[in-house]
Design an enzyme around this catalytic site. Structure first.
Site, PDB file in Angstrom:
ATOM      1  CB  SER A 320      -0.946  -0.040   1.204  1.00 32.03           C
ATOM      2  OG  SER A 320      -1.941   0.923   1.110  1.00 32.03           O
ATOM      3  CG  ASP A 331       8.072   4.248 -11.495  1.00 31.54           C
ATOM      4  OD1 ASP A 331       8.742   3.193 -11.395  1.00 31.54           O
ATOM      5  OD2 ASP A 331       6.855   4.261 -11.774  1.00 31.54           O
ATOM      6  CE  LYS A 345      -5.095  -2.374   0.610  1.00 34.58           C
ATOM      7  NZ  LYS A 345      -5.195  -0.908   0.513  1.00 34.58           N
TER       8      LYS A 345
END
Length: 439
Positions: A320, A331, A345
């Site tokens: 999460s 990223d 999740k």
């Protein structure tokens, strides 16, 4: 991951998506609203209908997993409930039709536990307890910083022999904790034993205590000064604790960071956003999409506290909000990720209190990493993958002091990665930049 409802907030800080919000939804889809309200007043059906309305209004899947949600409402309100527990069972059964484990009903006790967990606070005296394997006696693991226990001089290793006159022999940690907790300002008396000293009685006044979710240390590793930060959960106080940790370590002229998110199940979305901004000066953090296709992209705001090299440690229990932070750092090329595949999740929940003190968590959005990756049921793949054997996991679980040391294989790999990839920047200059960015 939880997001706030846009209604009166119970907490002023956001859950993994926001503040727990108080709602009192009423029926909007049947004739004679006043008559329905009167019929439901003081009835277990009140809570059933409140929960149904919230799901109907907010749930991420407008088809409700291809079920007739209106028909489910008729069925729920058509039953005669002889107790709230019976209504709870029916409501849980209805929610199961969504096939979404994160959209869930919580009875008052469960909702209170979640509220305490996400607030990062509790009312008590501030001690962590265990039943000692050697003595079988209830023992203090550690007193929490700035707590009544610290002020009273309690120490790790102290034995709690009685609580308000009740002997603790054979008592579980949970039972003892329930006796010690209580309303702020009330008193509890502990009988304390300490090796080499006579037992004594200590009166403590319960207080509101901020629970530590961030632990950090300066580590000398192979001639390098490394800042090690372990974040256990994204509670309402996590961002403030993280900020203090980074600022303190920056002032000690460190040369790189290891951020440990292993075992972190998530928590508050806003906390993950705030913490991401402490590590990143620019770039996207996360994008959420609701059931109407509305996109919300959340980015940095040029408030990074450090530009020093960073390695993030993750495992299969990093979920999460942990994955939001990890995905943002990965990223954007801000960190190298080391460890095991994360949990996967990628959903946002809104958490609501219901009129009888129970609660409802409902999935309201899907999230994507900055590069548009959907990590649902897949997780994030580390840049440097290293899994622990069952034996290694057991060793660390049985001796937590080994976590974040050379006896921790994933941490050791994180150090090697930091040496190889990250520690090429001139440490004094980047440390000074980090300090300046705080002013």
């Amino acid at each position: 991951m939880n997001r706030p409802s846009k209604r009166a907030p119970l907490f002023h800080l956001a859950l993994c998506g926001g503040a727990i919000a108080a709602t009192a939804a009423v029926s909007l889809f049947v004739p004679s609203l006043t008559r329905v309200r009167a019929a439901l007043q003081e009835s277990p059906k009140t809570v059933v209908d409140e929960a149904w309305q919230i799901v109907n209004r907010e749930y991420v899947d407008g088809t409700f997993n291809q079920t007739d949600w209106q028909e489910i409402r008729k069925s729920l309100l058509g039953k005669n409930y002889t107790s709230r527990e019976q209504a709870y069972v029916a409501l849980r059964s209805a929610l199961e039709k969504l096939n979404d484990p994160y959209t869930r009903f919580m009875d008052p006790k469960q909702y209170e536990a979640l509220s305490s967990q996400t607030s990062g606070e509790l009312s008590g005296v501030g001690i962590r307890l265990e039943v000692s394997e050697q003595t079988k006696v209830l023992t203090v693991v550690e007193p929490i910083e700035n707590s009544p226990a610290i002020k009273a001089g309690l120490q790790a290793g102290d034995q709690i022999l009685a609580i308000d006159g009740k002997q603790t022999k054979g008592m579980t940690v949970e039972d003892a904790s329930n006796l010690i907790r209580g309303d702020v300002g009330t008193k509890v008396r502990l009988e304390v034993g300490r090796q080499g000293a006579s037992k004594k009685s200590v009166a403590l006044t319960r207080a509101r205590i901020e629970l530590p979710t961030v632990r950090y240390a300066l580590k000398q590793e192979g001639g390098k000064r490394i800042g090690y930060i372990r974040l256990n959960e994204f509670s309402a106080h996590a961002a403030d604790q993280m900020r203090r940790a980074i600022q303190d370590l920056n002032s000690q002229q460190i040369e790189g960071y290891v951020l440990d998110l292993r075992g972190n199940p998530g928590g508050l979305l806003q906390a993950s956003i705030d913490i991401s901004r402490m590590w990143m000066d620019k770039g996207s953090i996360v994008r959420t999409v609701d059931r109407r296709g509305n996109n919300e992209e959340i980015g940095t705001n040029r408030t990074a506290l450090t530009k020093l090299p960073l390695v993030v440690l993750v495992d299969g229990n990093s979920a999460s909000s942990s994955e939001i932070l990890t995905g943002a750092l990965k990223d954007n090329g801000r960190a190298t990720v080391v460890g095991s595949q994360t949990f996967g999740k990628a959903l946002v929940q809104s958490v609501h209190s219901l009129s009888d003190g129970s609660g409802l968590a409902v999935t309201i959005a899907h999230y994507y990493t900055p590069l548009g990756t959907d990590i649902s049921h897949k997780g994030i793949t580390p840049d440097v993958k290293i899994d622990l054997s069952d034996e290694q996991r057991q060793k660390l679980a049985s001796n937590p002091k080994l976590v974040g040391t050379k006896d921790d294989p994933q941490y050791a790999r994180a150090l090697a990665t930091l040496q190889k990839v990250a520690l090429t920047q001139p440490a004094p200059a980047t440390t000074q930049q980090a300090i300046q960015s705080q002013k």
